[in-house]
Design a protein around this motif. Sequence first.
Motif, PDB file in Angstrom:
ATOM      1  N   ARG A 280      33.047 100.293  57.506  1.00  0.00           N
ATOM      2  CA  ARG A 280      32.161  99.682  58.608  1.00  0.00           C
ATOM      3  C   ARG A 280      32.829  98.738  59.207  1.00  0.00           C
ATOM      4  NH1 ARG A 280      27.635 100.605  55.171  1.00  0.00           N
ATOM      5  NH2 ARG A 280      27.430  98.682  54.228  1.00  0.00           N
ATOM      6  N   VAL A 281      33.570  97.701  58.477  1.00  0.00           N
ATOM      7  CA  VAL A 281      34.348  96.554  59.116  1.00  0.00           C
ATOM      8  C   VAL A 281      35.617  97.148  59.871  1.00  0.00           C
ATOM      9  CG1 VAL A 281      35.653  94.699  58.526  1.00  0.00           C
ATOM     10  CG2 VAL A 281      33.687  95.099  57.370  1.00  0.00           C
ATOM     11  N   VAL A 282      36.124  98.170  59.321  1.00  0.00           N
ATOM     12  CA  VAL A 282      37.335  98.828  59.887  1.00  0.00           C
ATOM     13  C   VAL A 282      37.011  99.555  61.415  1.00  0.00           C
ATOM     14  CG1 VAL A 282      39.001 100.832  59.924  1.00  0.00           C
ATOM     15  CG2 VAL A 282      38.587  99.178  57.830  1.00  0.00           C
ATOM     16  N   ALA A 283      35.650 100.066  61.517  1.00  0.00           N
ATOM     17  CA  ALA A 283      35.421 100.632  62.679  1.00  0.00           C
ATOM     18  C   ALA A 283      35.424  99.393  63.756  1.00  0.00           C
ATOM     19  CB  ALA A 283      33.984 101.481  62.566  1.00  0.00           C
ATOM     20  N   GLU A 284      34.605  98.372  63.432  1.00  0.00           N
ATOM     21  CA  GLU A 284      34.689  97.180  64.436  1.00  0.00           C
ATOM     22  C   GLU A 284      35.873  96.919  64.860  1.00  0.00           C
ATOM     23  OE1 GLU A 284      32.627  94.283  62.180  1.00  0.00           O
ATOM     24  OE2 GLU A 284      30.675  95.513  62.100  1.00  0.00           O
ATOM     25  N   GLN A 285      36.926  96.587  63.956  1.00  0.00           N
ATOM     26  CA  GLN A 285      38.212  96.385  64.394  1.00  0.00           C
ATOM     27  C   GLN A 285      38.997  97.091  65.199  1.00  0.00           C
ATOM     28  OE1 GLN A 285      38.680  92.930  63.258  1.00  0.00           O
ATOM     29  NE2 GLN A 285      36.590  93.461  62.516  1.00  0.00           N
ATOM     30  N   VAL A 286      38.869  98.518  64.785  1.00  0.00           N
ATOM     31  CA  VAL A 286      39.377  99.396  65.418  1.00  0.00           C
ATOM     32  C   VAL A 286      38.921  99.817  66.957  1.00  0.00           C
ATOM     33  CG1 VAL A 286      39.989 102.097  65.479  1.00  0.00           C
ATOM     34  CG2 VAL A 286      40.564 100.702  63.347  1.00  0.00           C
ATOM     35  N   ALA A 287      37.466  99.581  66.980  1.00  0.00           N
ATOM     36  CA  ALA A 287      36.765  99.825  68.299  1.00  0.00           C
ATOM     37  C   ALA A 287      37.341  98.732  69.337  1.00  0.00           C
ATOM     38  CB  ALA A 287      35.364  99.909  68.085  1.00  0.00           C
ATOM     39  N   ARG A 288      37.386  97.430  68.615  1.00  0.00           N
ATOM     40  CA  ARG A 288      37.971  96.298  69.401  1.00  0.00           C
ATOM     41  C   ARG A 288      39.340  96.807  69.959  1.00  0.00           C
ATOM     42  NH1 ARG A 288      35.518  91.418  69.862  1.00  0.00           N
ATOM     43  NH2 ARG A 288      37.444  90.478  70.225  1.00  0.00           N
ATOM     44  N   PHE A 289      40.205  97.116  69.258  1.00  0.00           N
ATOM     45  CA  PHE A 289      41.737  97.431  69.496  1.00  0.00           C
ATOM     46  C   PHE A 289      41.656  98.574  70.671  1.00  0.00           C
ATOM     47  CE2 PHE A 289      45.563 100.095  69.168  1.00  0.00           C
ATOM     48  CZ  PHE A 289      46.360  99.172  69.043  1.00  0.00           C
ATOM     49  N   ALA A 290      40.841  99.698  70.543  1.00  0.00           N
ATOM     50  CA  ALA A 290      40.824 100.741  71.330  1.00  0.00           C
ATOM     51  C   ALA A 290      40.329 100.422  72.654  1.00  0.00           C
ATOM     52  CB  ALA A 290      39.832 101.904  70.879  1.00  0.00           C
ATOM     53  N   ALA A 291      39.362  99.367  72.882  1.00  0.00           N
ATOM     54  CA  ALA A 291      38.967  98.810  73.986  1.00  0.00           C
ATOM     55  C   ALA A 291      39.829  97.925  74.889  1.00  0.00           C
ATOM     56  CB  ALA A 291      37.807  98.209  73.766  1.00  0.00           C
ATOM     57  N   GLY A 292      41.153  97.669  73.952  1.00  0.00           N
ATOM     58  CA  GLY A 292      41.936  96.598  74.527  1.00  0.00           C
ATOM     59  C   GLY A 292      41.955  95.140  73.961  1.00  0.00           C
ATOM     60  N   ASP A 293      41.011  94.904  73.231  1.00  0.00           N
ATOM     61  CA  ASP A 293      40.898  93.692  72.842  1.00  0.00           C
ATOM     62  C   ASP A 293      41.497  93.291  71.268  1.00  0.00           C
ATOM     63  OD1 ASP A 293      39.323  92.900  74.824  1.00  0.00           O
ATOM     64  OD2 ASP A 293      37.538  93.838  73.739  1.00  0.00           O
ATOM     65  N   LYS A 294      41.902  92.316  71.133  1.00  0.00           N
ATOM     66  CA  LYS A 294      42.424  92.148  69.484  1.00  0.00           C
ATOM     67  C   LYS A 294      41.190  91.981  68.635  1.00  0.00           C
ATOM     68  CE  LYS A 294      46.484  89.234  71.008  1.00  0.00           C
ATOM     69  NZ  LYS A 294      47.164  87.983  70.602  1.00  0.00           N
ATOM     70  N   PRO A 295      41.750  92.734  67.373  1.00  0.00           N
ATOM     71  CA  PRO A 295      40.731  92.645  66.263  1.00  0.00           C
ATOM     72  C   PRO A 295      40.377  91.425  65.863  1.00  0.00           C
ATOM     73  CG  PRO A 295      42.635  94.217  65.787  1.00  0.00           C
ATOM     74  CD  PRO A 295      42.913  93.337  66.922  1.00  0.00           C
ATOM     75  N   GLN A 296      39.427  90.960  65.359  1.00  0.00           N
ATOM     76  CA  GLN A 296      38.658  89.644  64.844  1.00  0.00           C
ATOM     77  C   GLN A 296      39.427  89.077  63.656  1.00  0.00           C
ATOM     78  OE1 GLN A 296      34.573  90.849  65.236  1.00  0.00           O
ATOM     79  NE2 GLN A 296      34.457  89.166  66.706  1.00  0.00           N
ATOM     80  N   ASN A 297      39.891  90.383  62.739  1.00  0.00           N
ATOM     81  CA  ASN A 297      40.213  90.034  61.359  1.00  0.00           C
ATOM     82  C   ASN A 297      41.886  89.978  61.332  1.00  0.00           C
ATOM     83  OD1 ASN A 297      37.701  89.855  60.536  1.00  0.00           O
ATOM     84  ND2 ASN A 297      37.849  91.561  59.310  1.00  0.00           N
ATOM     85  N   LEU A 298      42.529  89.422  62.376  1.00  0.00           N
ATOM     86  CA  LEU A 298      43.864  89.413  62.420  1.00  0.00           C
ATOM     87  C   LEU A 298      44.388  88.393  61.573  1.00  0.00           C
ATOM     88  CD1 LEU A 298      44.894  89.850  66.097  1.00  0.00           C
ATOM     89  CD2 LEU A 298      45.126  91.470  64.343  1.00  0.00           C
ATOM     90  N   VAL A 299      45.653  88.613  60.763  1.00  0.00           N
ATOM     91  CA  VAL A 299      46.076  87.554  60.046  1.00  0.00           C
ATOM     92  C   VAL A 299      47.133  86.773  60.804  1.00  0.00           C
ATOM     93  CG1 VAL A 299      47.826  87.259  58.077  1.00  0.00           C
ATOM     94  CG2 VAL A 299      46.190  89.241  57.951  1.00  0.00           C
ATOM     95  N   GLN A 300      47.015  85.733  60.807  1.00  0.00           N
ATOM     96  CA  GLN A 300      47.903  84.352  61.451  1.00  0.00           C
ATOM     97  C   GLN A 300      48.681  84.094  60.395  1.00  0.00           C
ATOM     98  OE1 GLN A 300      47.659  84.864  64.805  1.00  0.00           O
ATOM     99  NE2 GLN A 300      45.714  85.949  65.164  1.00  0.00           N
TER     100      GLN A 300
END
Length: 303
Positions: A280-300
């Motif tokens: 469920r979390v992965v889907a949220e992150q991948v959907a953002r990436f596919a839409a051209g946005d950065k995932p919210q859980n990026l490691v900095q």
Amino acid sequence: MTTTVLVPDEQGLVTLGALDGVRAVRYAAGADLPPEAADAEVLVPDFLAADQAALVAALPRLKLVQLLTTGADAWIGRLPDHVMLSTCRGAHGGSSAEWVVGALLTVYRDLVGFADAQRAGRWTTHVTETLQGKRVLVVGAGDLGRQLERRLLAFDAEVTLVATSARPGVRALAELPALLPEHDAVVLVVPHTPATRGMVDAGFLARMPDGAVLVNVARGPVVDTGALLAELTSGRLRAALDVTDPEPLPEGHPLWSAPGLLLTPHVAGSCTGHRERAYRVVAEQVARFAAGDKPQNLVQGDY
């Protein structure tokens, strides 16, 4: 525009394959990659699998590694600069917090002792401690720390959260030496980074009061194993560990027989529904990436 995502299991095919603009393709660790790997922009490594960083070199279009786990220490510093790394923060905090509560209840209510008496056929009645009123210091104030705070408060424990810097409801890491003597239990929920490696050393443990409980649900190297063994052997402190250093714990290691220790084999997040919650979390992150946005859980950096 379609984003190709390599997934390690059927759950990944079903969940990510339902996303608009995403093509999910299954791969098997240790086997030849499917032809679609040449177009893969996202890699989802399996849970706690053997080293999969070597796959990166075989994925020419890779832009994102999206983990199913919250811990990212096995991947930090091992990816090219152009490849982003995203964790599964928010998926496993509840399960790991549940383990911590269970561990503390086991220690305070002497459930292991009662189980031993049952096996021996002894009706042994005695008064135990309680989690009620215990002062619990939680080192780490991310998703897991907050999930744990909520559960501990329901048991009428007193909770202090600590993070790198202070904010409302959270104390600063610099205050830790003064906080340790004031708490009955210390729970470690920090990521494994160069800054946290060996954080719990002999000096840290010496500041904990007699009879206190150390709980590690973070990573084994956060704790100096030798220093902890010295405190357990003396009987001054108790501990509950879901992670160890080394891990897996080898046969004959002194932790197996250390007094006052509850030990489980890195299973705090291993419970029913863990893949569904992760995806469920992965889907949220991948959907953002596919839409051209950065995932919210990026490691900095180191996290």
